[in-house]
Design a protein around this motif. Structure first.
Motif, PDB file in Angstrom:
ATOM      1  N   SER A  10       0.829  -1.203   0.000  1.00 12.74           N
ATOM      2  CA  SER A  10       0.000   0.000   0.000  1.00 12.74           C
ATOM      3  C   SER A  10       0.867   1.257   0.000  1.00 12.74           C
ATOM      4  N   LEU A  11       0.316   2.336  -0.510  1.00 19.77           N
ATOM      5  CA  LEU A  11       1.061   3.589  -0.541  1.00 19.77           C
ATOM      6  C   LEU A  11       0.959   4.336   0.789  1.00 19.77           C
ATOM      7  N   TRP A  12      -0.233   4.392   1.358  1.00 19.13           N
ATOM      8  CA  TRP A  12      -0.432   5.125   2.607  1.00 19.13           C
ATOM      9  C   TRP A  12      -0.183   4.204   3.793  1.00 19.13           C
ATOM     10  N   THR A  13       1.078   4.044   4.135  1.00 18.56           N
ATOM     11  CA  THR A  13       1.451   3.211   5.268  1.00 18.56           C
ATOM     12  C   THR A  13       1.585   4.068   6.518  1.00 18.56           C
ATOM     13  N   PHE A  14       1.773   3.400   7.630  1.00 19.12           N
ATOM     14  CA  PHE A  14       1.971   4.090   8.904  1.00 19.12           C
ATOM     15  C   PHE A  14       3.201   4.983   8.848  1.00 19.12           C
ATOM     16  N   ARG A  15       4.266   4.498   8.206  1.00 17.62           N
ATOM     17  CA  ARG A  15       5.502   5.279   8.100  1.00 17.62           C
ATOM     18  C   ARG A  15       5.299   6.523   7.256  1.00 17.62           C
ATOM     19  N   VAL A  16       4.557   6.408   6.161  1.00 18.81           N
ATOM     20  CA  VAL A  16       4.316   7.563   5.290  1.00 18.81           C
ATOM     21  C   VAL A  16       3.531   8.627   6.038  1.00 18.81           C
ATOM     22  N   ILE A  17       2.500   8.215   6.736  1.00 22.43           N
ATOM     23  CA  ILE A  17       1.665   9.181   7.451  1.00 22.43           C
ATOM     24  C   ILE A  17       2.446   9.838   8.587  1.00 22.43           C
ATOM     25  N   LEU A  18       3.200   9.065   9.350  1.00 18.68           N
ATOM     26  CA  LEU A  18       3.940   9.616  10.481  1.00 18.68           C
ATOM     27  C   LEU A  18       5.090  10.510  10.020  1.00 18.68           C
ATOM     28  N   LEU A  19       5.989   9.990   9.188  1.00 20.05           N
ATOM     29  CA  LEU A  19       7.147  10.777   8.751  1.00 20.05           C
ATOM     30  C   LEU A  19       6.735  11.926   7.831  1.00 20.05           C
ATOM     31  N   GLY A  20       5.717  11.708   7.008  1.00 21.69           N
ATOM     32  CA  GLY A  20       5.237  12.782   6.136  1.00 21.69           C
ATOM     33  C   GLY A  20       4.636  13.937   6.918  1.00 21.69           C
ATOM     34  N   SER A  21       3.855  13.626   7.948  1.00 25.47           N
ATOM     35  CA  SER A  21       3.255  14.681   8.770  1.00 25.47           C
ATOM     36  C   SER A  21       4.308  15.445   9.550  1.00 25.47           C
ATOM     37  N   ILE A  22       5.257  14.717  10.114  1.00 21.94           N
ATOM     38  CA  ILE A  22       6.314  15.380  10.880  1.00 21.94           C
ATOM     39  C   ILE A  22       7.128  16.304   9.978  1.00 21.94           C
ATOM     40  N   SER A  23       7.511  15.819   8.804  1.00 27.42           N
ATOM     41  CA  SER A  23       8.315  16.650   7.900  1.00 27.42           C
ATOM     42  C   SER A  23       7.517  17.820   7.352  1.00 27.42           C
ATOM     43  N   PHE A  24       6.235  17.608   7.080  1.00 26.47           N
ATOM     44  CA  PHE A  24       5.381  18.691   6.590  1.00 26.47           C
ATOM     45  C   PHE A  24       5.315  19.823   7.607  1.00 26.47           C
ATOM     46  N   PHE A  25       4.964  19.497   8.843  1.00 35.59           N
ATOM     47  CA  PHE A  25       4.816  20.537   9.861  1.00 35.59           C
ATOM     48  C   PHE A  25       6.154  21.140  10.276  1.00 35.59           C
ATOM     49  N   PHE A  26       7.212  20.348  10.283  1.00 37.03           N
ATOM     50  CA  PHE A  26       8.537  20.858  10.614  1.00 37.03           C
ATOM     51  C   PHE A  26       8.971  21.916   9.600  1.00 37.03           C
ATOM     52  N   LEU A  27       8.866  21.607   8.317  1.00 42.83           N
ATOM     53  CA  LEU A  27       9.278  22.576   7.296  1.00 42.83           C
ATOM     54  C   LEU A  27       8.324  23.764   7.220  1.00 42.83           C
ATOM     55  N   LEU A  28       7.059  23.536   7.452  1.00 43.45           N
ATOM     56  CA  LEU A  28       6.088  24.630   7.435  1.00 43.45           C
ATOM     57  C   LEU A  28       6.407  25.649   8.527  1.00 43.45           C
ATOM     58  N   ILE A  29       6.602  25.181   9.740  1.00 42.55           N
ATOM     59  CA  ILE A  29       6.873  26.075  10.867  1.00 42.55           C
ATOM     60  C   ILE A  29       8.244  26.733  10.723  1.00 42.55           C
ATOM     61  N   GLY A  74     -14.465   1.274  11.640  1.00 39.11           N
ATOM     62  CA  GLY A  74     -14.294   0.330  10.542  1.00 39.11           C
ATOM     63  C   GLY A  74     -12.928   0.449   9.886  1.00 39.11           C
ATOM     64  N   LEU A  75     -11.936   0.764  10.687  1.00 37.29           N
ATOM     65  CA  LEU A  75     -10.593   1.024  10.179  1.00 37.29           C
ATOM     66  C   LEU A  75      -9.637  -0.051  10.660  1.00 37.29           C
ATOM     67  N   GLU A  76      -8.802  -0.537   9.755  1.00 33.65           N
ATOM     68  CA  GLU A  76      -7.754  -1.473  10.116  1.00 33.65           C
ATOM     69  C   GLU A  76      -6.520  -1.173   9.275  1.00 33.65           C
ATOM     70  N   PHE A  77      -5.365  -1.304   9.904  1.00 31.46           N
ATOM     71  CA  PHE A  77      -4.122  -1.102   9.172  1.00 31.46           C
ATOM     72  C   PHE A  77      -3.017  -1.911   9.825  1.00 31.46           C
ATOM     73  N   GLN A  78      -1.963  -2.111   9.063  1.00 31.35           N
ATOM     74  CA  GLN A  78      -0.807  -2.849   9.561  1.00 31.35           C
ATOM     75  C   GLN A  78       0.291  -1.851   9.886  1.00 31.35           C
ATOM     76  N   THR A  79       0.918  -2.002  11.047  1.00 32.31           N
ATOM     77  CA  THR A  79       1.933  -1.038  11.466  1.00 32.31           C
ATOM     78  C   THR A  79       3.202  -1.123  10.638  1.00 32.31           C
ATOM     79  N   ASN A  80       3.559  -2.308  10.167  1.00 30.87           N
ATOM     80  CA  ASN A  80       4.771  -2.468   9.368  1.00 30.87           C
ATOM     81  C   ASN A  80       4.481  -3.430   8.223  1.00 30.87           C
ATOM     82  N   GLN A  81       4.576  -2.944   7.008  1.00 33.65           N
ATOM     83  CA  GLN A  81       4.277  -3.790   5.856  1.00 33.65           C
ATOM     84  C   GLN A  81       5.520  -4.399   5.237  1.00 33.65           C
ATOM     85  N   GLY A  82       6.640  -4.253   5.864  1.00 36.27           N
ATOM     86  CA  GLY A  82       7.861  -4.836   5.322  1.00 36.27           C
ATOM     87  C   GLY A  82       8.953  -3.793   5.223  1.00 36.27           C
ATOM     88  N   PRO A  83       9.934  -4.049   4.375  1.00 35.84           N
ATOM     89  CA  PRO A  83      11.039  -3.093   4.246  1.00 35.84           C
ATOM     90  C   PRO A  83      10.576  -1.754   3.666  1.00 35.84           C
TER      91      PRO A  83
END
Length: 115
Positions: A10-29, A74-83
């Protein structure tokens, strides 16, 4: 032949959401702060992307593989989908670039309004 294709993940993984949000707000501020200074300095995406790839790789190694269920929503996701995949890295850098661009240019817009 290109190795390491990740068409099934999947494209929207836990890592993408977490690291993307942190980098977005860090650079914005950071860019909003530095544009207002007398010696203007704009942080680019390259500085954070260099840091984010090792973080994503380490998260791929350390985060346990388990499913998280939220039956109320009704939400489910996997914390780590692999490498850590290249498309995750690309999506994180796109989100970081959005934060850098919005942080640098909206201050000029606000200055034009008379603030």
């Amino acid at each position: 032949m290109v190795g390491g294709l990740d068409e099934d993940s999947s494209l929207w993984t836990f890592r993408v959401i977490l690291l993307g949000s942190i980098s977005f707000f860090f650079l914005l501020i950071l860019n909003k702060y530095f544009v207002k200074e007398t010696s203007e300095c704009i942080m680019s995406t390259a500085s954070t992307v260099v840091v984010l790839y090792p973080l994503g790789y380490i998260m791929g190694l350390l985060i346990p593989k388990r499913m998280v269920y939220y039956p109320t929503f009704g939400l489910e996701f996997q914390t780590n989908q692999g490498p850590f995949a290249l498309k995750e890295y690309a999506m994180i850098s796109i989100l970081a670039n959005m934060g850098a661009t919005i942080g640098g240019f909206t201050s000029y817009f606000v200055d034009g309004l008379g603030y």
